[in-house]
Design an enzyme around this catalytic site. Structure first.
Site, short mmCIF file in Angstrom:
data_model
loop_
_atom_site.label_atom_id
_atom_site.label_comp_id
_atom_site.label_asym_id
_atom_site.label_seq_id
_atom_site.Cartn_x
_atom_site.Cartn_y
_atom_site.Cartn_z
N THR A 1 -2.06 -5.21 -3.32
CA THR A 1 -2.24 -6.45 -3.61
C THR A 1 -1.00 -7.21 -2.79
OG1 THR A 1 -2.96 -6.01 -5.76
CG2 THR A 1 -2.19 -8.07 -5.40
N THR B 1 -0.91 4.88 -0.42
CA THR B 1 -2.02 5.86 0.29
C THR B 1 -3.22 4.83 0.59
OG1 THR B 1 -2.74 6.56 -1.65
CG2 THR B 1 -1.05 7.87 -0.76
N ALA C 1 0.94 -1.18 -0.02
CA ALA C 1 -0.09 -0.14 0.10
C ALA C 1 0.75 1.12 -0.19
CB ALA C 1 -0.91 -0.04 1.28
N ASP D 1 0.44 11.23 -4.69
CA ASP D 1 0.52 10.05 -5.80
C ASP D 1 0.14 10.66 -7.19
OD1 ASP D 1 0.96 7.41 -6.87
OD2 ASP D 1 -0.78 6.94 -6.23
#
Length: 515
Positions: free
Chosen positions: A217, A212, A210, A270
């Site tokens: 996955t 944010t 992860a 991001d």
């Protein structure tokens, strides 16, 4: 960074302190030790640390008490492992070489464009661990927003590929998929890998943790099987089963990206250009030849509008083509989370339900995974145009995907059962009505403050969907936490924010929901 003839004057004996600083290399030294005094090494200085043939750049932290003797030094765990250190080893500490690439970072901060050579120099130093967090944050921030031009995105992507390993599978097609994120619970990758691998197409899925979000996955898959496989182990799994779901950082694919991700996560940034470079550098390094990209659109997704999604899709396709990857964009619904679980173990349970063809499996997760898998089968010419989704559905419904997924998990080190949180608390509707909106970002934040993704069982379970009617007191979602303190913290975040899930009152006159 070889140790020179004066190394004895810079020598300190190591003592293991067991301090976890995540990915940041830190060296701990007494402020009054001979090395600090002679070299004028201040706290937070960047220093070179050498042990035999191993060397790193680390941040210096001063110790003023008796934790260390003047002739001793300690290391953070990541630095200890990088130097392959043992208690009692002797290290040398000195000023590091000048970082010429920082001039390029400063240039970017002032709004100038960088060429390929500049990005290559920056990424080389990033991957080598020569940048401290201030340098990394400066670079990430300078590139954020729309601050990277097309040629810069291409240059950054290629530089990120070049500083890491690149896998050549010696065959084609090599399938892959990726979702740009921003959509909680969208854990289609394990399902897609199982379906595509069961069809006979090679799909070595390398995934991130992860950034944010409450789970990546790799975080979700880790509750089901080991994911920290090196390249040799990964190849064995893929040669045996035709697919895998592993953490990309363990195979050193685009390692600079993993370092930047850590800083992006802390800054909650991001940006689009860095997103393109991050995604495609990993895919190219992993040897992908055919790639399906899921771009969700919604008011609280990363792509807020159809126009924004199409613009991002065009940028991804453009760079993918330059890298020699055949790619397809799927613009999907991002108005609400996918599935019910948000958080590693909760998402894993949704994945298992779909693979097992459980009647209660989340229908939206199943449909999305089948659409992506079908697109991959068509893109790799494993299914005729227009028949991919039907082919994927047949593989899922006959149990082929479930059998393949179990085999992949066993090959990666053994299948696990996702855990359950120790503490839960339901959030209920304050009034009757219908579900008007669900804020993906706030819901993700709620799952994170509950403990996800670091606590694998933490997060939340969603009980409602957009447009559904609800009664007063009906459960909207349930928070899951490993500790009472984290649960209380999550409640403190959720209770003042009723807008996480907006309920439109019922139309009293008509007696029906407004939609």
């Amino acid at each position: 960074m070889p140790v020179g003839p004066k190394a004895t004057h810079h020598a300190l004996r190591l003592r293991r302190l067991g301090i976890d600083t995540h990915q940041e290399a830190v060296v701990y030294m007494r402020a009054d030790c001979d090395v600090c005094r002679a070299e004028g090494l201040m706290a937070q200085a960047r220093v070179g640390v050498s042990l035999g043939r191993q060397s790193i750049i680390a941040t210096l932290h001063h110790i003023n008490g008796d934790l260390l003797r003047p002739d001793e030094a300690g290391l953070s765990e990541v630095a200890w492992l990088a130097l392959r250190a043992h208690d009692g080893d002797v290290i040398s500490v000195q000023h590091p070489p000048t970082l010429d690439s920082l001039s390029h970072v400063r240039s970017k901060v002032y709004g100038n464009s960088l060429d390929n050579a500049a990005f290559a120099a920056i990424m080389g130093d990033v991957a080598a661990g020569r940048y401290d967090d201030v340098h990394l944050a400066s670079f990430v921030t300078a590139c954020a927003g729309a601050n990277l031009r097309r040629d810069e995105v291409i240059g950054l992507t290629k530089a990120m590929i070049d500083v890491g390993d690149r896998i050549d599978w010696g065959r084609s097609p090599i399938a892959d998929k990726h979702c740009i994120g921003g959509l909680p619970g969208n854990r289609t990758s394990p399902i897609v890998v199982a379906i595509v691998a069961a069809s006979g197409v090679t799909i070595p899925k390398t995934s991130s943790r992860a950034i944010t979000s409450p789970s990546g996955t790799a975080d979700t898959m880790e509750t089901l099987a080991p994911v920290d496989l090196d390249e040799v182990a990964m190849r064995k799994v893929v040669d045996r089963e035709g697919g895998c779901v592993v953490w990309g950082g363990a195979v050193r694919l685009s390692p600079a990206d993993d370092i930047l991700i850590r800083v992006e996560r802390a800054l909650d940034l991001d940006s689009e250009g860095q997103l393109v470079a991050s995604v495609l550098s990993k895919k190219a390094a992993a040897g992908a030849t055919h790639l399906v990209l899921d771009v969700p659109v919604g008011p609280t997704a990363k792509a807020r509008t159809q126009q924004a999604a199409e613009g991002l899709g065009e940028r991804l396709l453009d760079v993918a083509q330059i890298l020699g990857i055949a790619a397809k964009i799927l613009v999907t619904d991002g108005a609400q989370p996918v599935g019910r679980g948000i958080g590693p173990a909760l998402e894993a349970r949704d994945v298992l339900a779909v693979l097992r063809n459980d009647l209660a499996a989340p229908a939206d997760l199943r449909a999305r995974a089948l659409r992506i898998a079908g697109a991959l089968l068509e893109l790799t010419a494993s299914a005729k145009p227009g028949t991919g989704e039907a082919a994927a559905t047949a593989i899922l419904e006959c149990g082929g995907a479930w059998r393949k997924f179990q085999a992949i998990c066993e090959a990666q080190g053994g299948m696990r059962v996702p855990g359950r949180a120790r503490h839960t608390h339901g959030i209920t509707a304050a009034s009757a009505g219908w579900i008007k909106s669900i804020d993906n970002r706030l819901l993700s934040r709620a799952a994170k403050v509950a403990g996800a993704p670091d606590d694998k069982t933490a997060g939340l379970e969603l009980h409602v969907r957009l447009g559904e009617p609800v009664q007063r007191g009906q459960p909207l979602f349930t928070l899951h936490s490993e500790t009472r303190g984290e649960l209380a913290y999550a409640l403190d975040y959720v209770i003042p924010r009723p807008g996480i899930i907006q309920i439109e009152p019922l139309d009293i006159v008509r007696g029906n929901a407004r939609p």
